[in-house]
Motif scaffolding. Structure first.
Motif, mmCIF file in Angstrom:
data_model
loop_
_atom_site.group_PDB
_atom_site.id
_atom_site.type_symbol
_atom_site.label_atom_id
_atom_site.label_comp_id
_atom_site.label_asym_id
_atom_site.label_seq_id
_atom_site.Cartn_x
_atom_site.Cartn_y
_atom_site.Cartn_z
ATOM 1 N N ASN A 186 -3.077 -0.674 -4.976
ATOM 2 C CA ASN A 186 -2.779 -0.384 -3.577
ATOM 3 C C ASN A 186 -3.332 1.002 -3.239
ATOM 4 N N HIS A 234 -3.094 2.701 -0.415
ATOM 5 C CA HIS A 234 -2.472 3.339 0.742
ATOM 6 C C HIS A 234 -1.198 4.125 0.429
ATOM 7 N N LEU A 259 2.087 -2.365 2.003
ATOM 8 C CA LEU A 259 0.899 -2.782 2.733
ATOM 9 C C LEU A 259 1.253 -3.546 4.000
ATOM 10 N N GLU A 276 -2.695 -7.053 7.546
ATOM 11 C CA GLU A 276 -4.159 -7.049 7.545
ATOM 12 C C GLU A 276 -4.726 -6.353 6.311
ATOM 13 N N GLU A 277 -4.043 -5.322 5.841
ATOM 14 C CA GLU A 277 -4.465 -4.644 4.618
ATOM 15 C C GLU A 277 -4.345 -5.576 3.424
#
Length: 314
Positions: free
Chosen positions: A33, A35, A39, A42-43
């Motif tokens: 991941n 980010h 999440l 869309e990610e």
């Protein structure tokens, strides 16, 4: 070409590299991941497109996301709750789903009791007052010798029962599937209904999955059945409690307090909950101990290797 494993939980391999090394030693490519948070849909769709397996926390795996995953063979849940996964669609696609049941049982049971004690003894407002040099005495309620009611008596519920023994608590439980041997051994009395448990218990802890039948199982009606000195604890799943009814009950002093580690949306959408001094709030961290994280990581990696590399089906 090496098969790809998408890993979304931020704590995976955080304290020990063993789960990651296990996957790589089996020739698998591990993608993390990027980010640093749960999440968004869309990610998830973008990251899962060419994954052969996913080790997932609470990130969305609904039909739209899974439709993008043409290569997906396995969803390895990093935990036990599968309410963020479209199980029916996964089954229709032949995508296996596993969990890490048992890996975090003791950690969650510990945290359940920590929330119970903190809410009963008002530890958060006392701590806050002391930091402002306010040393007044705040009267609270006992835990020792009182009645604990468990909604759901699975592995985590049973671990909570074992902890309650040290407090000489009278233990009652409500569960559609009864383990009469465990109940007899540990002095647990099953109630005939949830209503009966809510009326009798001084402390109520939730240990059931989030299903259509359990969503908002604790609402305005149920709060009205509880004692004014009752404490409600939820370390199971957000959505079991109607949060609007919880806010009303807390504001009105309808029950003594609550300890809540899980919400329908995290952080909770209803910001009024954050302003209360009779609720102890957790960030979905009941399972977040070094030992539980290591256990879940290793178990999830073993599930992936079994399916992708050893042709496993269980």
């Amino acid at each position: 070409m090496a098969m790809k494993v998408l890993v979304t939980p931020r704590s995976f391999g955080k304290h020990s590299a063993a789960p990651i090394e296990l996957l790589r030693a089996s020739g698998l490519t591990v993608v993390f991941n990027p980010h640093g948070r749960i999440l968004e849909r869309e990610e998830m769709r973008a990251l899962i497109r060419d994954a052969d397996a996913v080790i997932v926390g609470v990130d969305p795996l609904d039909r739209d996301v899974l439709a993008e995953a043409g290569n997906l063979k396995l969803i390895a849940k990093y935990g036990v709750g599968t309410d963020n996964i479209d199980m029916e669609y996964a089954a229709s696609r032949g995508i296996a789903v596993t969990t890490t049941a048992g890996a975090n049982t003791e950690a969650v049971a510990d945290y359940t009791f920590a929330l119970l004690l903190a809410a009963a003894r008002k530890m958060v407002p006392i701590d806050r007052a002391c930091r402002q040099s306010d040393w007044k005495k705040i009267t609270t309620v006992d835990v020792y010798g009182r009645t604990l009611g468990l909604v759901g008596l699975g592995n985590i519920g049973k671990a909570v029962v074992r902890r309650a023994a040290g407090f000489k608590m009278n233990v009652i439980a409500y569960d559609a599937q009864q383990d009469t041997d465990f109940a007899a051994e540990h002095g647990v009395k099953y109630t005939a209904s949830l209503d009966e448990l809510l009326r009798e218990a001084d402390f109520i802890t939730l240990h059931v999955p989030l299903l259509p039948s359990t969503r908002h199982m604790i609402g305005e009606r149920e709060f009205a059945l509880m004692k004014e000195t009752a404490v409600l604890v939820n370390t199971a799943r957000g959505g079991l409690i109607d949060e609007r009814a919880l806010l009303d009950a807390m504001r009105q002093g309808r029950i003594w307090g609550a300890g809540v580690d899980v919400f329908e949306q995290e952080p909770p959408e209803n910001k009024g909950l954050l302003s209360l001094d009779n609720i102890v709030i957790g960030s979905h961290c009941a399972a977040s101990t070094v030992q539980a994280i290591d256990n879940m990581g290793l178990m999830a990696s073993e599930r992936v290797i079994h399916y992708l590399c050893e042709g496993g089906s269980r």
